[in-house]
Enzyme design. Structure first.
Site, PDB file in Angstrom:
ATOM      1  N   GLU A  45       0.856  -1.198   0.000  1.00 41.80           N
ATOM      2  CA  GLU A  45       0.000   0.000   0.000  1.00 41.80           C
ATOM      3  C   GLU A  45       0.886   1.241   0.000  1.00 41.80           C
ATOM      4  O   GLU A  45       1.880   1.314   0.730  1.00 41.80           O
ATOM      5  CB  GLU A  45      -0.893   0.018   1.242  1.00 41.80           C
ATOM      6  CG  GLU A  45      -1.731   1.294   1.376  1.00 41.80           C
ATOM      7  CD  GLU A  45      -2.659   1.268   2.590  1.00 41.80           C
ATOM      8  OE1 GLU A  45      -3.034   0.153   3.022  1.00 41.80           O
ATOM      9  OE2 GLU A  45      -2.994   2.348   3.106  1.00 41.80           O
TER      10      GLU A  45
ATOM     11  N   GLU B 118      -2.864  11.224   2.558  1.00 44.36           N
ATOM     12  CA  GLU B 118      -3.843  10.793   3.545  1.00 44.36           C
ATOM     13  C   GLU B 118      -3.898  11.888   4.603  1.00 44.36           C
ATOM     14  O   GLU B 118      -2.860  12.396   5.037  1.00 44.36           O
ATOM     15  CB  GLU B 118      -3.424   9.458   4.159  1.00 44.36           C
ATOM     16  CG  GLU B 118      -4.437   8.863   5.099  1.00 44.36           C
ATOM     17  CD  GLU B 118      -4.015   7.481   5.596  1.00 44.36           C
ATOM     18  OE1 GLU B 118      -4.908   6.640   5.748  1.00 44.36           O
ATOM     19  OE2 GLU B 118      -2.816   7.260   5.835  1.00 44.36           O
TER      20      GLU B 118
END
Length: 281
Positions: A156, A161
């Protein structure tokens, strides 16, 4: 006068689209060329040849119910909208121990889009220009997952984010424990940016090659990890960053990391100007 005003609005919109088109020229810096992009210039639903969707409650005990109708294109932007709603959970099971089915109601809706099964890339430069909302409880993201193996052994990369007053840039690979990731993470407090930072559009970028992954915002390096550090720690010798990855865009709320959205007024928007992928010539 009214016709003149409408004409000016149309002209402004056309100039915006023309500017975006001009920006789409191949990026020759560092010998990259454009291989894929979505400029979100159409009106209505996002291009179905580029994007598919998650449905329902997804992960991390998050509060939102994902549904495609919370994503739309308007005036050259992709708008992913989080809404406060009160709807019956169609998967509700009384006395269930599963967090996805023991909630009788849906309290928030949002959208999660991805290119899985449609487009994926191994190595390159991935770029997004967007404006993120940093209100309490919101958790917008621009990230990738590898096409092979279950999470986190597929790898990932969180190019962008945000939650709880921090901008994050993360990379994760697998460990010997199922569903437990090895994280290489950085957090940049929002207090380090200007007061109006979240009201402006910013550019997030990943540069990924056979040797390393580097994550940036507005050309500021946030995280850098060598691929030699990212081999799954399960004895297989598999490196999840030596395989193609697909892109995800989503707005989450609450859950394990997102914080409490109860004091936030809804709806809230995550606005994306474009997503582009470049690779070496």
């Amino acid at each position: 006068m009214k016709k003149a005003f409408v004409g000016l609005l149309c002209l402004g919109f056309l100039l915006h689209l023309t500017a975006k088109s001009q920006q789409l020229q191949p990026d020759t810096s560092d010998n990259y060329k454009l291989v894929w992009a979505d400029e979100f210039n159409k009106e209505g639903a996002p291009d179905s040849t580029n994007w598919t969707y998650e449905h329902g409650f997804a992960r991390n005990h998050e509060l939102q119910w994902y549904q495609p109708q919370n994503a739309r294109c308007h005036k050259g932007l992709l708008i992913i909208e989080a809404k406060k709603e009160h709807l019956p959970n169609p998967n509700y099971v009384p006395n269930s121990s599963d967090w996805k089915t023991n909630r009788p109601f849906i309290e928030y809706t949002a959208a999660s889009m991805n290119t899985s099964g449609l487009h994926s890339w191994q190595y390159g430069r991935m770029v997004m220009r967007a404006r993120i909302d940093v209100s309490a409880g919101l958790w917008p993201a621009f990230w990738t997952l590898g096409v092979d193996k279950p999470w986190p052994s597929n790898g990932e990369i969180d190019i962008m984010e945000y939650y709880n007053n921090n901008l994050l840039a993360n990379i994760a690979c697998g460990t010997a424990t199922r569903y437990k990731a090895k994280w290489y993470s950085t957090k940049t407090p929002m207090a380090t940016f200007s007061k109006n930072w979240s009201r402006q559009f910013h550019t997030w970028r990943m540069d990924w090659d056979e040797k390393s992954i580097s994550l940036y915002v507005d050309d500021q390096l946030l995280n850098h990890v060598e691929l030699t550090q990212l081999v799954n720690q399960d004895g297989t010798g598999f490196n999840p960053f030596k395989q193609p990855h697909y892109i995800l865009l989503n707005m989450a709320l609450g859950g394990d990391n997102g914080g409490d959205p109860s004091a936030t007024k809804f709806p809230r928007r995550y606005e994306v100007d474009y997503v582009r992928v470049y690779q070496r010539k």
